[in-house]
Design an enzyme around this catalytic site. Structure first.
Site: not given
Ligand code: PM9
Length: 470
Positions: A137-138, A271, A462
């Site tokens: 994951f990014t 989430k 991105f």
């Molecule tokens: N995920 C998503 O949109 C928001 C940032 S990237 C556009 O999917 C996982 C599995 C995620 C994630 C964020 C993070 C980071 C960690 N693990 O955005 O810093 O999907 O709260 O979490 C995004 P934070």
């Protein structure tokens, strides 16, 4: 812990459809732009949907992160914010919820998920070590790399094939893990980084059986296992539906069992946990906790708020309880499936099986005439916005970034555009409108010409890159 049983919705009333286990108390107006306005807005945003003003967006499917609608209980909880600098009562509520539902012993609050990733990476990685994960994951991979690790993807091959119907495409390949240990030695593997569900693979779950096998592997080699539990209640629904022996177990029971096989975990609370901001990291080992608690005061805030207001911690504590209700998870994933099934029926190529939080359009099959260097997924996100004002997100070569050592683009096998569904925000009618817009863009697919990147930031490109039409 309040658990609803798995069979409470639909079946209970002898009906075949599901419906949301809530009704709407407050609404926010949407605005629609003209195509001419969207052409201008997209050009000003450098053809990057992250750079659009939300006022120019009609249905916002950029992300499910922090875009959830909170319940009346959560809003009431916001009024109970204890904004003391230290020892806020809301912290103790959050601690109780994390311990009760995820089962970890020691809690470190953070402002959001990447704050937790930062702390864990600094505390658990020594420069020159390796981290094995089920697809990257990014933000997770970047923090691991910044701490000096090399990330190795050990997800099963099926995950890299958008059309493969494997029921647990988030699973780890034990042979790949073994090969890594043989190559670098167990002592050089900082930890195994397991995500449930796997975002970049299409919201795909990990099975309990696979997790148990990974746990045994880690025990055999003395390697720690940490879980990204950001969308773990969605992962639990797939286990309940697809894995033998779990049909009668509640989401809460499955999450608790799953986390019990890991040494600690972290979440982006934005989430599953149904809040707009917040995160945490929790571990079972006192020494690691001591180190994390030491670091949190440097980078996030005191160890009893970690960058969150007291009211945010209260909303998250309540959100955790709501996120573990079977009816909630079933309707949340049910809405994603509704959109995915419409698109599948209309012949639009998407990642199969349909995942937990989003529909991932398969840009390689959507635009077979565009090479990966012409950014097909970014192009698709741009075309969808131009058609309808619907905002989606690139999850392909732009998101994958560059190899830190060689500086070359990563060329991921999956080239996807994500339609991410916020929780409790949009209705079935919004899903219909979205599906019709995607179909219109699909019908016009041969006209797409692709993009070139004209500005590239150093990290997580991105978010801020600019493009121009080819
Ligand atoms: N995920 C998503 O949109 C928001 C940032 S990237 C556009 O999917 C996982 C599995 C995620 C994630 C964020 C993070 C980071 C960690 N693990 O955005 O810093 O999907 O709260 O979490 C995004 P934070």
């Amino acid at each position: 812990m309040t658990n609803s049983t798995p069979q409470t919705m639909g079946q209970q009333f002898g009906r075949r459809s599901w419906a949301e286990p809530w009704k709407i108390k407050m609404v926010e107006p949407l605005s629609m732009t003209t195509r001419q306005q969207r052409v201008k807005a997209l050009a000003e945003a450098g053809y990057n949907t992250f750079l659009l003003h939300s006022a120019d967006v009609y249905i916002d499917l950029l992300t499910d992160s922090g875009t959830n609608a909170m319940s009346d209980r959560q809003w009431a909880g916001m009024m109970l914010g204890d904004e003391a600098y230290a020892g806020s009562r809301n912290y103790y509520h959050l601690e109780e919820a994390v311990q009760g539902y995820y089962g970890y012993r020691y809690l470190v609050p953070t402002h959001q998920g990447r704050g937790a990733e930062h702390l864990l990476s600094r505390a658990a990685i020594k420069p020159g070590q390796w981290v094995a994960g089920n697809m990257y994951f990014t933000t997770t991979r970047l923090h691991q790399e910044l701490a000096g690790a090399t990330f190795v993807d050990v997800i099963i091959d099926e995950a890299h094939d958008a059309a493969n119907p494997h029921p647990f495409k988030g699973n780890m390949d034990l042979d790949k893990l073994e090969a890594l240990v043989q190559r670098v030695g167990a002592a050089q593997v900082a930890y195994v980084s397991l995500a449930g569900t796997v975002n970049m693979a299409g919201g795909q779950p990990v099975s309990m059986a696979n997790l148990k096998a990974v746990r045994q592997f880690c025990d055999r080699h003395g390697i720690k296992l940490y879980l990204d539990a950001t969308r773990m209640s969605e992962n639990a629904l797939f286990i309940q539906e697809r894995e033998e022996g779990y049909a009668d177990r509640s989401i809460a029971e499955i999450v608790r069992e799953f986390c019990g096989y890991t040494d600690g975990g972290w979440v982006s609370g934005k989430k599953d946990s149904l809040v707009n901001i917040g995160g945490w990291l929790a571990v079972n080992e006192w020494e690691l906790f001591e180190e994390l608690r030491n670091q949190v005061v440097i980078f996030e805030g005191l160890h009893t708020y970690g960058g969150m207001a007291g009211r945010d911690m209260e909303a998250m504590a309540i959100g955790i309880v709501e996120s573990m209700q079977d009816d909630h998870v079933r309707s949340r994933v049910g809405q994603v499936r509704y959109l995915g099934e419409l698109l599948t029926d209309w012949g639009v190529p998407i990642v199969q099986p349909i995942g937990g939080h989003a529909i991932f359009l398969d840009a390689k099959r959507f635009y077979p005439h565009l090479p990966q260097d012409a950014f097909p997924s970014q192009t698709l996100a741009a075309e969808l916005y131009l058609d309808s004002g619907i905002r989606s997100m690139e999850r392909g070569i732009v998101s994958a970034g560059r190899n830190a050592q060689t500086g070359d683009h990563y060329y991921p096998k999956l080239e996807l555009t994500r339609l991410t569904i916020p929780r409790r925000v949009y209705t079935q009618a919004h899903m219909d409108v979205t599906a019709e817009a995607v179909k219109a863009v699909y019908d016009a697919r041969e006209q797409a010409r692709g993009l070139r990147m004209v500005y590239e930031p150093r990290y997580l490109r991105f978010f801020q890159a600019h493009f121009e039409p080819l």
